[in-house]
Write a protein that holds these residues in place. Sequence first.
Motif, PDB file in Angstrom:
ATOM      1  N   ASN A 196       0.825  -1.200   0.000  1.00 43.03           N
ATOM      2  CA  ASN A 196       0.000   0.000   0.000  1.00 43.03           C
ATOM      3  C   ASN A 196       0.868   1.263   0.000  1.00 43.03           C
ATOM      4  OD1 ASN A 196      -0.068  -1.445   2.823  1.00 43.03           O
ATOM      5  ND2 ASN A 196       0.013   0.745   3.278  1.00 43.03           N
ATOM      6  N   ARG A 197       0.496   2.174  -0.887  1.00 38.41           N
ATOM      7  CA  ARG A 197       1.176   3.445  -1.071  1.00 38.41           C
ATOM      8  C   ARG A 197       2.643   3.257  -1.451  1.00 38.41           C
ATOM      9  NH1 ARG A 197      -0.202   7.600   3.591  1.00 38.41           N
ATOM     10  NH2 ARG A 197       0.515   9.007   1.949  1.00 38.41           N
ATOM     11  N   GLY A 198       2.923   2.159  -2.143  1.00 34.11           N
ATOM     12  CA  GLY A 198       4.302   1.853  -2.513  1.00 34.11           C
ATOM     13  C   GLY A 198       4.911   2.850  -3.475  1.00 34.11           C
ATOM     14  N   TYR A 199       4.096   3.408  -4.389  1.00 33.53           N
ATOM     15  CA  TYR A 199       4.634   4.383  -5.338  1.00 33.53           C
ATOM     16  C   TYR A 199       4.966   5.704  -4.641  1.00 33.53           C
ATOM     17  CZ  TYR A 199       3.376   1.353  -9.263  1.00 33.53           C
ATOM     18  OH  TYR A 199       3.299   0.305 -10.153  1.00 33.53           O
ATOM     19  N   GLN A 200       4.318   5.966  -3.517  1.00 31.78           N
ATOM     20  CA  GLN A 200       4.675   7.151  -2.736  1.00 31.78           C
ATOM     21  C   GLN A 200       5.902   6.893  -1.876  1.00 31.78           C
ATOM     22  OE1 GLN A 200       4.104   7.599   0.954  1.00 31.78           O
ATOM     23  NE2 GLN A 200       5.284   9.483   0.674  1.00 31.78           N
TER      24      GLN A 200
END
Length: 857
Positions: free
Chosen positions: A684-688
């Motif tokens: 979760n929210r790995g691209y951030q």
Amino acid sequence: MRMEMKLMKMKVARRIARANLSLLLLASLLVGALPSLKSFRAEAQKEALDAELYQSLLDLTNPWTVMCVAAHPDDEDGATLTVLRRKMGVHTVTLFSTYGEGGQNATGPELYEELGVIRARETEEASQIQGSEPYFLGLRDFGFSKSAEEAFRVWGHDEALRRMVLKIRELRPDVIITNHDTTGGHGHHQATGRLVLEAFDAAADPARFPEQLRDGRRQVWQVQRLFVRAGYEGGAATKALDDEAARTGKIITIDRNERDPVRGTTYAEQALQALRRHASQGPWPQKLPSQGWPAVRYRLAREAKGAAPLPPNAQTFLDNLSIPEEPVSKVVPLAVRAVLSLYESQKASREDLLMALASLRKSNVFAAPAGSKDAARFQLMNSRLDKALAVISGITAEFRPEGIPLLIPGTEMPYTVTLYNGGEQDVTIKRSAFRFHGSTLSSAAGDRLLQRNQPFQSKGTALVARDEFINTPQSAHLYDGHLWGEELGEEFLLEVEGAQFTVKAYKRFPVAPPVEIESIQPSPLVITPQTFRSNQAFTFSLNNHTTAPLDVRVRANQLVYAGRASEPAWVRVPARDSLKDEASYMLSSQDMKAIRERKELNTTARFSLHRVNADKQPPITEREVKIVYADAVVDTSLRVGFVRSTDFTLPAALAALGVQSKELTIDEIRAGNLGSYDAIIIDNRGYQAHPELVQLNQKLLDYTESGGTLIVFYHKTNEWNPDEKAARPQLAPFPIILGNSRVTDENAPVQFTEPLHPLLNFPNKISAQDFEGWIQERGLYFPKEWDKRYSAPLTMSDAGEPALNGGLLAADYGRGRYIYTSIVWYRQLREGIPGAYRVLANMISYGRTDKRQARQK
């Protein structure tokens, strides 16, 4: 010698001659002689007066208290608080309904109470920049809510109101401001907005919560004005607010972009610096937009009966308010003329200021009149005068423990207090007192000269009682008033130029046992059919807080499902220079059999720590761990790569499933050699968390197109949706556009729109039972648009709202499979919800060959 005496007498005479004028000058500042501040600021800049000294003098100009009420940390209006304190010298306090523990964590693995501790600490750091004091009601943050009614069901309306009324009576604000109205948005915001309106009247009513008044330490308190944020300059409602301001005069506009002449930055820039301290809720902007932040506008929502009315075209929340105590008003007119004369002449040196402050103290200008009902205001101003005298005298004080910065019951903590005189005058130490638990335990009197540019050190030992309340781990004490442990330190009564003032050197310390179980892994322990026959063990991380090695036993007092005692593990914990050691406890075959037979969610193991040969004494500390059996079947030959975000839930869950897993680095993804993995998961929210992934996303899509399964857990809209300015393309193989819709009811019904879809059938048959026992919420940031090539086998919604169908999207892409899911699997996996493990097993198995399916069967 006679000449020296004569010169000294002349110098003293000059000081005395200035004293009366200085007294009038500083006394005038109590009632807000703000017109003279322009010359004061010019003088401050001319003399390069540092910010601390400037603030201490400015604080004497303003006897008002303004409270900002907010639902969560970072909901406060930090810019307005900064303007009030840094520009006007207002005493500002912030009251938070919750600790924000139900939110997401952008910086680490901590959630719930552990996250609450972090956010409380972040709030204190932000408040120091804003110049405000933070306080908490300690109501539970149970995650995003859509209504005040839901918040009150969890909080209890009367209990929440009782706590807010108590804080208002204790902190006695003249004005309250809040960002929250009573409708729309987060349910916690709505509920907080309603509570403020009720508490405005209830705090002044002796019939409401009378038990708060019985001990005589508190009185009823009537807030004079309540303002609610109405919008921003330049916003959609600008014209309407302009018209309302012209018609009613009850709109206050705060310019956040005004420059602080002493600190050299705008108040908005200082507020952004404070906002960035809320790191767990980031990421935050590095700098303001080129035009700064728009002005914020507040609407007068309530005025107390009999309060001075807000005048037309008022510029501040405080305009036209007056203090009812007569001694203050009587000194104003002559003093105002004196302050204008002295400051406009630009002859106010630091020595002049010291003499003026000393004269103020000697004249007891802030002494509360006999029978005053507002003595707390005079106490506040006296403490501010103490601060100003300390700053102008160059006095600093520091309390430093000698050794471990902890209080350990039954031990002594040696300490050193250093008092330093960095000013231009000698100072006399009249008295010192050591305080612990709010009581004076020892004191020393007798004059001692503290010469300029010299330190004075006081050494002592704090004896910690054997029954001292232990507050570690802090997360276990978020709500009981013991979060920060105990405060102790020394207090000094000093004298300069015949004026006495108090300087305090206090510090808060956690109270911890001599050795404690810092963590237990895994937690929870999730056992699946693949790991059932494997050896299962708990590993304990032990922390020795003393300076000597300790022999201790870790005992599994009770595996709750079986009620059985175990053989204790023995471990010698090294001295503090080594800090930690580990012990382990292996589950027996009997344990494993009982776990599988019962298959209960609430099975726990309780572990305690004992000194060797002291098993009959109470344990030093205890911890519990949840044990779960999840009937999640999966092919153990699967190889799963994952990109972890901020916590370790994903690798722990994959280990529990018994598959081969590996955390992938950015360099490994850049190299593109990913074909050996059956599935790759972006947490979760790995691209951030890993911005490089955006530019490397094609490597992941190439992997998928070549036959792999790529699974992406939820993201926020501003981390996912295409954005040219952020150089972020469409990240999914076919378009997915996220919205802000959520399903906040963790028990919301889940319907299967494609009951035969492989994600719901292989290798585990998913049913409604797999969505039972969930915590906090179902999902968030659901897609609002997606390509027709995706299948959406699940639908869910909160009561009375349209169905959200995009919580689980799956599509074929080339020879591989792509999955995007907005469901909060990480919370459920971390909690040990069996259904979450079963669906995770299906996601990593999605698109496997018939050969593997046959082997699994």
